[in-house]
Scaffold this motif. Structure first.
Motif, mmCIF file in Angstrom:
data_model
loop_
_atom_site.group_PDB
_atom_site.id
_atom_site.type_symbol
_atom_site.label_atom_id
_atom_site.label_comp_id
_atom_site.label_asym_id
_atom_site.label_seq_id
_atom_site.Cartn_x
_atom_site.Cartn_y
_atom_site.Cartn_z
ATOM 1 N N PHE A 196 11.479 0.760 14.460
ATOM 2 C CA PHE A 196 11.219 -0.677 14.460
ATOM 3 C C PHE A 196 12.390 -1.319 15.193
ATOM 4 O O PHE A 196 13.539 -1.002 14.916
ATOM 5 N N ASN A 197 12.080 -2.192 16.137
ATOM 6 C CA ASN A 197 13.169 -2.818 16.886
ATOM 7 C C ASN A 197 12.742 -4.213 17.354
ATOM 8 O O ASN A 197 11.865 -4.338 18.198
ATOM 9 N N PRO A 198 13.361 -5.261 16.794
ATOM 10 C CA PRO A 198 12.942 -6.613 17.185
ATOM 11 C C PRO A 198 13.268 -6.926 18.639
ATOM 12 O O PRO A 198 12.734 -7.879 19.195
ATOM 13 N N ALA A 199 14.123 -6.120 19.263
ATOM 14 C CA ALA A 199 14.482 -6.378 20.662
ATOM 15 C C ALA A 199 13.579 -5.620 21.633
ATOM 16 O O ALA A 199 13.932 -5.406 22.791
ATOM 17 N N THR A 200 12.403 -5.225 21.145
ATOM 18 C CA THR A 200 11.468 -4.474 21.991
ATOM 19 C C THR A 200 10.707 -5.372 22.974
ATOM 20 O O THR A 200 9.970 -4.886 23.827
ATOM 21 N N ALA A 201 10.900 -6.693 22.861
ATOM 22 C CA ALA A 201 10.111 -7.649 23.657
ATOM 23 C C ALA A 201 9.959 -7.290 25.143
ATOM 24 O O ALA A 201 8.838 -7.341 25.665
ATOM 25 N N PRO A 202 11.027 -6.918 25.840
ATOM 26 C CA PRO A 202 10.837 -6.613 27.276
ATOM 27 C C PRO A 202 9.858 -5.452 27.502
ATOM 28 O O PRO A 202 9.122 -5.441 28.495
ATOM 29 N N MET A 203 9.841 -4.497 26.575
ATOM 30 C CA MET A 203 8.887 -3.378 26.712
ATOM 31 C C MET A 203 7.468 -3.842 26.369
ATOM 32 O O MET A 203 6.508 -3.417 27.006
ATOM 33 N N VAL A 204 7.370 -4.696 25.344
ATOM 34 C CA VAL A 204 6.051 -5.236 24.974
ATOM 35 C C VAL A 204 5.457 -5.967 26.183
ATOM 36 O O VAL A 204 4.284 -5.772 26.540
ATOM 37 N N ASP A 205 6.289 -6.754 26.854
ATOM 38 C CA ASP A 205 5.834 -7.475 28.052
ATOM 39 C C ASP A 205 5.434 -6.497 29.152
ATOM 40 O O ASP A 205 4.390 -6.642 29.786
ATOM 41 N N HIS A 206 6.287 -5.503 29.373
ATOM 42 C CA HIS A 206 6.033 -4.551 30.455
ATOM 43 C C HIS A 206 4.674 -3.873 30.298
ATOM 44 O O HIS A 206 3.935 -3.722 31.271
ATOM 45 N N TRP A 207 4.346 -3.492 29.078
ATOM 46 C CA TRP A 207 3.090 -2.757 28.865
ATOM 47 C C TRP A 207 1.882 -3.688 28.743
ATOM 48 O O TRP A 207 0.764 -3.235 28.501
ATOM 49 N N ARG A 267 -0.764 -12.169 29.374
ATOM 50 C CA ARG A 267 -1.540 -10.936 29.487
ATOM 51 C C ARG A 267 -2.008 -10.722 30.917
ATOM 52 O O ARG A 267 -2.989 -11.304 31.336
ATOM 53 N N LYS A 268 -1.271 -9.885 31.665
ATOM 54 C CA LYS A 268 -1.701 -9.638 33.035
ATOM 55 C C LYS A 268 -2.105 -8.191 33.234
ATOM 56 O O LYS A 268 -2.756 -7.855 34.179
ATOM 57 N N VAL A 269 -1.652 -7.343 32.314
ATOM 58 C CA VAL A 269 -1.748 -5.909 32.547
ATOM 59 C C VAL A 269 -2.838 -5.291 31.687
ATOM 60 O O VAL A 269 -2.762 -5.345 30.471
ATOM 61 N N TYR A 270 -3.843 -4.753 32.287
ATOM 62 C CA TYR A 270 -4.834 -4.044 31.495
ATOM 63 C C TYR A 270 -4.996 -2.612 31.973
ATOM 64 O O TYR A 270 -5.968 -1.955 31.730
ATOM 65 N N ARG A 271 -4.015 -2.166 32.728
ATOM 66 C CA ARG A 271 -3.925 -0.754 33.050
ATOM 67 C C ARG A 271 -2.438 -0.409 33.032
ATOM 68 O O ARG A 271 -1.606 -1.276 33.264
ATOM 69 N N PRO A 272 -2.111 0.827 32.723
ATOM 70 C CA PRO A 272 -0.695 1.147 32.534
ATOM 71 C C PRO A 272 0.120 0.890 33.807
ATOM 72 O O PRO A 272 -0.261 1.314 34.886
ATOM 73 N N PRO A 273 1.223 0.173 33.655
ATOM 74 C CA PRO A 273 2.030 -0.192 34.819
ATOM 75 C C PRO A 273 2.993 0.914 35.255
ATOM 76 O O PRO A 273 3.714 0.735 36.213
ATOM 77 N N GLY A 274 3.009 2.031 34.554
ATOM 78 C CA GLY A 274 3.996 3.077 34.876
ATOM 79 C C GLY A 274 5.211 2.926 33.983
ATOM 80 O O GLY A 274 5.386 1.915 33.315
ATOM 81 N N MET A 315 -7.629 1.322 27.288
ATOM 82 C CA MET A 315 -7.759 2.751 27.567
ATOM 83 C C MET A 315 -7.628 2.946 29.078
ATOM 84 O O MET A 315 -8.085 2.112 29.853
ATOM 85 N N HIS A 316 -6.981 4.026 29.461
ATOM 86 C CA HIS A 316 -6.906 4.364 30.890
ATOM 87 C C HIS A 316 -6.882 5.882 31.007
ATOM 88 O O HIS A 316 -6.049 6.534 30.382
ATOM 89 N N ASN A 317 -7.790 6.413 31.773
ATOM 90 C CA ASN A 317 -7.908 7.875 31.919
ATOM 91 C C ASN A 317 -7.893 8.592 30.573
ATOM 92 O O ASN A 317 -7.187 9.588 30.392
ATOM 93 N N GLY A 318 -8.613 8.051 29.631
ATOM 94 C CA GLY A 318 -8.741 8.719 28.335
ATOM 95 C C GLY A 318 -7.538 8.558 27.430
ATOM 96 O O GLY A 318 -7.500 9.128 26.342
#
Ligand code: ADP
Ligand code: MG
Length: 340
Positions: free
Chosen positions: A119-130, A136-143, A253-256
């Motif tokens: 659990f990490n409250p500073a996860t925000a940048p990763m939450v945004d990235h994914w 909400r811009k990303v509906y497929r994995p950004p890498g 979901m992306h590629n299963g």
């Protein structure tokens, strides 16, 4: 089994539903029910045997003010919240922080340490990235997350002192969505207790606190929802809170492969494992909320042994073929009831 209170309808949530008996209520006092929208979901308060002279309209007003405070201070979906201001600032100097936000951050940092960073409250940048942040811009994995984002999470070094807070990395940002709803629920419960209400069930977006004899006089029941819908099992609460976290609540979901809104900050990516749902019963909704998320991130093996070693009341549902298989801790079993 009757479940007249539907779950959160605006945003999806894992959670529990209040189970109401069909029998008439056991006491002569008329029950009072309040409900309304909050934080992208709904709150509901059901009071049995309310004290004589309870000013219901005023109570509703106070409850909604408490809920608005959480939203105004801690929402990552509003750019004008206190938290969004802290996140946007690149300063690593001390910044003023309100008491409610500080209270939630303090518990979040405690759960971060106790959960070994799952659990990490500073996860925000990763939450945004994914793709699960406010925009909400990303509906497929950004890498994979770039090093800059990894650094901003790993070096976030959030520090809290009375009235002030600071970050150790200019791009560190906080996301309290896994815990703030629980705190708001605890605050509503405090309001009720202060007003002399001691027989109630309060729900915010699938998280429930209940106390007292309830409508039938034999306790309040909450049904823990199954990932596929319906009630998986029923628990009886006597002042405790139940909160649920699920990787099926918000995902693409992306590629299963499943990309969930629950991120493993240690791996820098959405959780990807056999565990689908964790419910935790705790003395406060803030703890239940945070630990449900923490145990889900820990995964089946680590999560179950952690919960057992710490005498936590937890339910785990792991994927098993086309269904789910249940694991629980002994502490959880003490709350389980057969609902008739
Ligand atoms: P929900 O609020 O959807 O019912 P949770 O309480 O599990 O469920 O909170 C999930 C939210 O918490 C995510 O949408 C994200 O904003 C944030 N989050 C994701 N991963 C973590 C993590 N490892 N630690 C803390 N917060 C997280
Ligand atoms: Mg949570």
């Amino acid at each position: 089994m009757s479940a007249p209170w539907t779950r959160r309808s605006i945003l999806k949530a894992a959670g529990a539903v209040a189970l109401m008996p069909l029998l008439p209520n056991a006491s002569s006092a008329v029950p009072v029910k309040l409900a309304g929208p909050t934080m992208g979901t709904r709150y509901r308060v059901h009071m049995e045997n309310p004290p004589k002279g309870l000013r219901v309209a005023e109570l509703k007003h106070v409850i909604e003010r408490v809920l608005k405070t959480t939203d105004r201070l801690m929402s990552t979906h509003r750019s004008d919240s206190e938290l969004s201001g802290f996140n946007a600032s690149e300063s690593v100097s001390w910044q003023r922080v309100s008491a409610p936000t500080a209270r939630v951050v303090e518990t979040a940092l405690h759960v971060q340490r106790a959960s070994g960073g799952a659990f990490n409250p500073a996860t925000a940048p990763m939450v945004d990235h994914w793709g699960f942040g406010a925009v909400r811009k990303v509906y497929r994995p950004p890498g994979a997350v770039p090093d800059g984002i990894l650094d901003s999470v790993r070096q976030a070094a959030i520090e809290l002192e009375p009235g002030r807070m600071r970050k150790g990395h200019a791009h560190a940002a906080l996301d309290l969505n896994a815990i703030a709803k629980g705190d708001a629920l605890d605050q509503v419960v405090s309001v009720l207790e202060r007003e002399g209400v001691h027989d109630y069930l309060v729900e915010i977006g699938g998280e429930i606190v209940a106390r007292g004899p309830g409508p039938r006089g034999d306790g309040w029941r909450a049904g823990i929802e199954h990932p596929r819908g319906g009630v998986h099992c029923v628990v009886e609460l006597q002042g405790q809170a139940v909160a649920t976290s699920g990787d099926y609540v918000d995902f693409y979901m992306h590629n299963g492969r499943r990309y969930s809104h629950i991120i493993d900050p240690r791996a820098g990516r959405p959780v990807e494992q056999e565990l689908g749902l964790v419910s935790v019963i705790a003395d406060t909704a803030m703890e239940a909320d945070a630990w449900a998320t923490a145990l889900l991130v820990m995964g089946l093996e680590e999560g179950v042994s952690f919960a057992e070693n710490h005498a936590m009341a937890a339910l785990f549902l792991r994927r098993d073929g086309s269904g789910y298989r249940e694991l629980t801790t002994p502490a959880f079993e003490r709350f389980r009831v057969t609902y008739t």
